[in-house]
Design a protein around this motif. Structure first.
Motif, PDB file in Angstrom:
ATOM      1  N   MET A 112       0.898  -1.141  -0.116  1.00 41.92           N
ATOM      2  CA  MET A 112      -0.020   0.151  -0.237  1.00 41.92           C
ATOM      3  C   MET A 112       0.791   1.342   0.139  1.00 41.92           C
ATOM      4  N   ASP A 113       1.771   1.230   0.747  1.00 41.18           N
ATOM      5  CA  ASP A 113       2.999   2.329   0.879  1.00 41.18           C
ATOM      6  C   ASP A 113       3.483   2.354  -0.483  1.00 41.18           C
ATOM      7  N   ARG A 114       3.721   1.377  -1.160  1.00 43.41           N
ATOM      8  CA  ARG A 114       4.481   1.676  -2.514  1.00 43.41           C
ATOM      9  C   ARG A 114       3.541   2.231  -3.569  1.00 43.41           C
ATOM     10  N   THR A 115       2.276   1.753  -3.557  1.00 41.35           N
ATOM     11  CA  THR A 115       1.138   2.676  -4.136  1.00 41.35           C
ATOM     12  C   THR A 115       1.036   4.094  -3.967  1.00 41.35           C
ATOM     13  N   ILE A 116       1.338   4.562  -2.623  1.00 42.67           N
ATOM     14  CA  ILE A 116       1.232   5.862  -2.461  1.00 42.67           C
ATOM     15  C   ILE A 116       2.328   6.462  -2.985  1.00 42.67           C
ATOM     16  N   ASP A 117       3.531   5.858  -2.733  1.00 40.22           N
ATOM     17  CA  ASP A 117       4.716   6.525  -3.294  1.00 40.22           C
ATOM     18  C   ASP A 117       4.723   6.613  -4.929  1.00 40.22           C
ATOM     19  N   PHE A 118       4.168   5.439  -5.568  1.00 42.19           N
ATOM     20  CA  PHE A 118       3.955   5.474  -7.004  1.00 42.19           C
ATOM     21  C   PHE A 118       2.933   6.535  -7.409  1.00 42.19           C
ATOM     22  N   SER A 119       2.045   6.855  -6.874  1.00 46.24           N
ATOM     23  CA  SER A 119       0.967   8.073  -7.158  1.00 46.24           C
ATOM     24  C   SER A 119       1.724   9.319  -7.092  1.00 46.24           C
ATOM     25  N   ILE A 120       2.632   9.484  -5.977  1.00 44.57           N
ATOM     26  CA  ILE A 120       3.241  10.735  -6.138  1.00 44.57           C
ATOM     27  C   ILE A 120       4.396  10.979  -7.116  1.00 44.57           C
ATOM     28  N   LYS A 121       4.919   9.455  -7.540  1.00 47.96           N
ATOM     29  CA  LYS A 121       5.834   9.531  -8.627  1.00 47.96           C
ATOM     30  C   LYS A 121       5.229   9.950  -9.784  1.00 47.96           C
TER      31      LYS A 121
END
Length: 462
Positions: free
Chosen positions: A352-361
C-alpha cells in the motif's frame, strides 16, 4: 401521471470528488425512453431536494401514478426501500419498482427484505421499463410473467423471468430527458452536470468491478455522429461547454474515439471535455487529436503501484504502462487524474505504501484513493462471502470505509483507514503541488473532513 421516478437521498459521506449532487443520468435515460413510448413521467431527485421518504411519499400520493420506480446503489439500498414503504403505505395499489446495480445482483434478497416492493428491474433498463409499463397498464399485476429482465412478487412467491437481451443499437436510445430535472438547481460544475455516456459494456475481467456484468462483456458503442449530436444539445440547449464522457472504456475503440474528435472539430463546437482510459489503450497521437477537439483532462484507473497486486486484481496492465500513459498525456498537453485502490485482499501494508509512493512519482494533476470495496455482483464479493470475510452492512459500502474483515487476514480496518488518510495527506500536502494548484487547498481540506472526520459523526436526520 403514469410513472414517477425517484432518486433517493444519499446519506453516505462520498458523492463525488467535491461532494456535489449530480443530476441522475440513469433516471433521465429511463424518463426519455418512457416519454418516447407515450408515457407521462416525473422525476423527483430527493438527493437534491432532501425531503426524506415521508416528504416524497406525500408528493407521490398527490400525483397518484400508475408506477413508482426508484434507483439504488449498495450504499443507498436501505434508504431506497424506506421510500418504497412510505409510498406503498399511502398508495397500496401502486406498482413499486426498483433498479440499479445492487438490486440487479441481489433481486430476490431485495424483494424478501421489503414486502412493499413489487418488481426488480435487472441490468439495462430502457427496454425493460417500457415493456413493464405497457404490460402493467394493459393487464395489471397478474400480467408480468412475460416481461423479460425482471424479478417480481406474485402473491407469496418470487419469480425471475428470462434475461433481457442487451440493446444492440445504442443510437436507438433517446438522449437523457434532462428537462425532467431542475437542471440549473444543481450546485455543481457544468462539467459534472454535462455528463454523458457514449458506450456500454466492458471486456475486461477485473475482479473488483461489476460493470461487465451489468452492461455485458461486449463493447457496444454509439456512432460518432450520435455522440456529437448530444454534445451539441448540451451546448446549444443547456449552455454547457464542459462535458464529461463517463464511459468505462472510452478509448477501447480508438478509431471511433478519433472520429468523435474529428466530428466535434468538423462542426466547430466550442466544448471542453474529460474522458477516461485504461493505461494500456493510450496512444499519444490519439491524445493529441482529442486535445485538439477540446479534451482537457483524462482519467486513468491505475489502481496499484505494485505489479503483484495488479495481477491479483486481474487488472491486465503493468506499472510501466501507467508511467507511459501519464507521460503521453503530459506530452499532449492534457491534465491527468489517477485513481488507486488500497486494501486489496492479500495486499501487504508495504505494498500500500508503494502504491502511495507510486502515485506521487507519477505526479498527476489530481489523484483519487479508495478502500477496496467488493460490491455484490463482483467475483471478489462472491469469494469473500464464501470465506466469511465480508460484512453486509450496506451503508458502509462507500469506498472510504472498510467492509472486509481484515482482522482475519492479519491486518486491521483501522490500518486500512489510516493508509487512505495517509495517501491523501502525502499527495495533496506537498508544497510543490500546492504551489502549482493553490485552489486545491480547499479540496484537500474537504477530502480530509469527508474521509476521516465526517464518517465518525452520527447521522442526524433534519
Amino acid at each position: 401521471m403514469d410513472v414517477v421516478l425517484i432518486n433517493p437521498e444519499d446519506r453516505t459521506a462520498v458523492k463525488n470528488k467535491l461532494g456535489f449532487v449530480l443530476p441522475p443520468l440513469n433516471l433521465m435515460y429511463l424518463g426519455a425512453a418512457l416519454e418516447r413510448a407515450s408515457f407521462t413521467v416525473q422525476i423527483i431527485d430527493d438527493d437534491l431536494r432532501r425531503m426524506g421518504a415521508e416528504g416524497v411519499a406525500r408528493i407521490v400520493e398527490g400525483i397518484n401514478p400508475l408506477i413508482v420506480g426508484i434507483t439504488a446503489t449498495t450504499a443507498t439500498i436501505r434508504t431506497s426501500l424506506e421510500y418504497i414503504r412510505a409510498i406503498k403505505n399511502r398508495l397500496p395499489d401502486v406498482l413499486t419498482v426498483i433498479g440499479g446495480p445492487h438490486p440487479t445482483f441481489l433481486p430476490v434478497d431485495t424483494l424478501q427484505e421489503c414486502r412493499d416492493l413489487d418488481v426488480v428491474v435487472m441490468g439495462e433498463g430502457e427496454a425493460t421499463i417500457i415493456d413493464l409499463a405497457e404490460t402493467y397498464e394493459k393487464g395489471g399485476p397478474g400480467s408480468l410473467d412475460d416481461v423479460a429482465g425482471i424479478t417480481y412478487r406474485e402473491g407469496d412467491r418470487i419469480r425471475t423471468n428470462r434475461a433481457r437481451p442487451l440493446i444492440e443499437d445504442l443510437d436507438e436510445i433517446p438522449f437523457p430527458a434532462r428537462h425532467l430535472v431542475p437542471f440549473r438547481d444543481y450546485e455543481t460544475s457544468s462539467q459534472d452536470a454535462g455528463g454523458m455516456i457514449t458506450s456500454r459494456g466492458c471486456v475486461y475481467p477485473c475482479r473488483y468491478c461489476s460493470s461487465s456484468l451489468i452492461m455485458g462483456k461486449k463493447f457496444r458503442f454509439r456512432s460518432p455522429e450520435n455522440v456529437v449530436d448530444e454534445v451539441e444539445e448540451l451546448v446549444d440547449v443547456y449552455g454547457l461547454h464542459d462535458i464529461a464522457f463517463l464511459d468505462d472504456t472510452f478509448m477501447l475503440h480508438r478509431r471511433r474515439a478519433r472520429e468523435i474528435a474529428e466530428e466535434i472539430q468538423r462542426r466547430n463546437i466550442d466544448v471542453s471535455f474529460v474522458t477516461s482510459s485504461r493505461v494500456d489503450m493510450v496512444q499519444e497521437s490519439l491524445l493529441r487529436d482529442l486535445r485538439a477537439a477540446g479534451m482537457r483532462t483524462i482519467y486513468y484507473g491505475v489502481e496499484s503501484g505494485c505489479q503483484r497486486v495488479l495481477d491479483m486484481m486481474k487488472k491486465g496492465i503493468t506499472v510501466k504502462q501507467a508511467e507511459d500513459a501519464v507521460r503521453a498525456a503530459r506530452k499532449a498537453g492534457v491534465e491527468v487524474i489517477t485513481s488507486f485502490i488500497l486494501g486489496y485482499p492479500g495486499e501487504k501494508p508495504s505494498e500500500m505504501d508503494r502504491t502511495i509512493d507510486f502515485s506521487i512519482k507519477l505526479d498527476p494533476d489530481y489523484s483519487q484513493y479508495s478502500i477496496l470495496t467488493p460490491f455484490p455482483g463482483t467475483p471478489l464479493y462472491a469469494e469473500l462471502r464464501r470465506q466469511g470475510l465480508i460484512e453486509d452492512d450496506w451503508e458502509n459500502y462507500t469506498v472510504i470505509k472498510p467492509v472486509i474483515k481484515y482482522e482475519k487476514l492479519g491486518l486491521s480496518r483501522e490500518l486500512i483507514q489510516k493508509k487512505l488518510v495517509k495517501a491523501y495527506l502525502r499527495f495533496y500536502s506537498r508544497p510543490s503541488y500546492l504551489l502549482r494548484h493553490s485552489y486545491m487547498i480547499r479540496v484537500f481540506l474537504e477530502t480530509l473532513y469527508r474521509t476521516y472526520i465526517e464518517p465518525k459523526i452520527p447521522f442526524k436526520k433534519n
